[in-house]
Design an enzyme around this catalytic site. Sequence first.
Site, PDB file in Angstrom:
ATOM      1  N   LYS A 174       0.850  -1.199   0.000  1.00 40.92           N
ATOM      2  CA  LYS A 174       0.000   0.000   0.000  1.00 40.92           C
ATOM      3  C   LYS A 174       0.886   1.249   0.000  1.00 40.92           C
ATOM      4  CE  LYS A 174      -0.304  -0.339   5.021  1.00 40.92           C
ATOM      5  NZ  LYS A 174      -1.124  -0.866   6.128  1.00 40.92           N
ATOM      6  N   ARG A 222     -10.458  -0.172  14.881  1.00 37.35           N
ATOM      7  CA  ARG A 222     -10.328   0.617  13.663  1.00 37.35           C
ATOM      8  C   ARG A 222     -11.341   0.045  12.681  1.00 37.35           C
ATOM      9  NH1 ARG A 222      -4.376   1.363  11.043  1.00 37.35           N
ATOM     10  NH2 ARG A 222      -4.921  -0.718  10.336  1.00 37.35           N
ATOM     11  N   TYR A 268      17.977  28.956   9.127  1.00 35.33           N
ATOM     12  CA  TYR A 268      16.838  29.746   9.606  1.00 35.33           C
ATOM     13  C   TYR A 268      16.761  29.693  11.132  1.00 35.33           C
ATOM     14  CZ  TYR A 268      14.899  30.060   4.885  1.00 35.33           C
ATOM     15  OH  TYR A 268      14.694  30.331   3.561  1.00 35.33           O
ATOM     16  N   MET A 307      13.622  23.951   3.107  1.00 38.55           N
ATOM     17  CA  MET A 307      12.829  23.285   2.073  1.00 38.55           C
ATOM     18  C   MET A 307      13.688  22.430   1.139  1.00 38.55           C
ATOM     19  SD  MET A 307      10.235  24.907  -0.759  1.00 38.55           S
ATOM     20  CE  MET A 307       9.096  25.610   0.405  1.00 38.55           C
TER      21      MET A 307
HETATM   22  C1  LIG Z   1      -0.397  -1.955   6.693  1.00 35.71           C
HETATM   23  C2  LIG Z   1      -1.009  -3.222   7.112  1.00 35.71           C
HETATM   24  C3  LIG Z   1      -0.223  -4.349   7.354  1.00 35.71           C
HETATM   25  C4  LIG Z   1       1.290  -4.332   7.316  1.00 35.71           C
HETATM   26  O1  LIG Z   1       1.792  -3.776   8.523  1.00 35.71           O
HETATM   27  P1  LIG Z   1       3.362  -3.680   8.786  1.00 35.71           P
HETATM   28  O2  LIG Z   1       3.453  -3.197  10.196  1.00 35.71           O
HETATM   29  O3  LIG Z   1       3.908  -2.670   7.829  1.00 35.71           O
HETATM   30  O4  LIG Z   1       3.933  -5.023   8.584  1.00 35.71           O
HETATM   31  C5  LIG Z   1      -0.865  -5.541   7.645  1.00 35.71           C
HETATM   32  N1  LIG Z   1      -2.220  -5.607   7.713  1.00 35.71           N
HETATM   33  C6  LIG Z   1      -3.003  -4.533   7.500  1.00 35.71           C
HETATM   34  C7  LIG Z   1      -4.471  -4.667   7.615  1.00 35.71           C
HETATM   35  C8  LIG Z   1      -2.435  -3.309   7.211  1.00 35.71           C
HETATM   36  O5  LIG Z   1      -3.213  -2.248   7.009  1.00 35.71           O
END
Ligand SMILES: *Cc1c(COP(=O)(O)O)cnc(C)c1O
Length: 364
Positions: A35, A130, A256, A304
């Site tokens: 993702k 969640r 800065y 930046m």
């Molecule tokens: C992002 C995610 C993972 C992976 O988690 P990591 O800590 O990066 O290994 C696994 N299951 C779900 C549902 C996630 O959203």
Amino acid sequence: MPRPVHALTHTDALRHNLARLRQSCPQSRLLAVVKANAYGHGLAHVFDGLRGADGFALLDLNEAQSVRELGWRGPVLLLEGVFEQRDLELCSRLDLWNVVHHEGQIDMLSRHKTQVPQRVFLKMNSGMNRLGFTPQAFRSAWVRLNALPQVDEISLMTHFARADDAHGVDAQLQVFAQHSSDLPGERSLANSAAVLRHGERDDVTADWVRTGVAMYGSSPDHGLHDAAHWGLRPAMSLRSRVVGVQQLKAGDSVGYGGVFTAPQDMAVGIVACGYADGYPRQAPTGTPVLVNGVRTRTLGRVSMDMLCVDLSAPAAAGIGDEVTLWGSASSGQVLCIDEVAQAAGTVGYELMCALAARVPVSAV
Ligand SMILES: *Cc1c(COP(=O)(O)O)cnc(C)c1O
């Protein structure tokens, strides 16, 4: 010539980390979580390193489409399922697996016109609060799904909130088992932290693990164990060069706000990398950085497009010299992204994902 800041993704490191994770759960199949554009690395850049996984897990339909376009014909799981009815058409076309975590998604499936039933992962909220059905509603959701002609195999899934700390996974495991143990189907529970910390437990690793951050070489429990402890290698290196050098006199300040003042005469390197490249602005003076592979520290505020580094230690460093913000230097020295993240008050996950679009990435 473009600005010298650039990122590399390391195919060997991805392969190594994947093998390392498999070692912790040899009986399980592994979904590589890609993702957020493969945690900022770029889907296309990690594909070769991760194609040894048993499947890919992600959130966006367009990412799923990209995985198919890269030639992947195996499992692809949508971790949050679909967001609206018409998403299911593309799901069918791309042959995706879906997470189902609320009633509306079952409604959508029931209205979906398809000849080919889909595999689904029914998600229980076992305590993270969640996504997912409450333990009490889980069974009736399963019964509803099981009655749909649009649904093929039903797998069971939950997600741990605290696999990375001492609280651990027991409380959620118990809830999950109590409300699902008599239901058929494969199970998926573990993220990176659960695999690395509890990989010897079959009830944790189960049929499918879903690993993300550790594949990319970041430790999911960095405060307790670093990436080297887990045998992980950085899959991303953010590198740039020194583009200016200033000789400060004792009492001069830099950047800065003048937040760093030289205690004695010293050389400061100006590096072409700033917060617009994804380097955290919160990183204070003292954040580790490598110059020509030698460890030194940042000075003053990150701006930046630039940041400043202490050249007192890497003597004779000058314009054009290599700077590694995280990952590995071309000489092989490693600065783990987690160390930079910790200095900036965040985690490796956030830094990877925040790599800016203007930074060119190449796979090596
Ligand atoms: C992002 C995610 C993972 C992976 O988690 P990591 O800590 O990066 O290994 C696994 N299951 C779900 C549902 C996630 O959203």
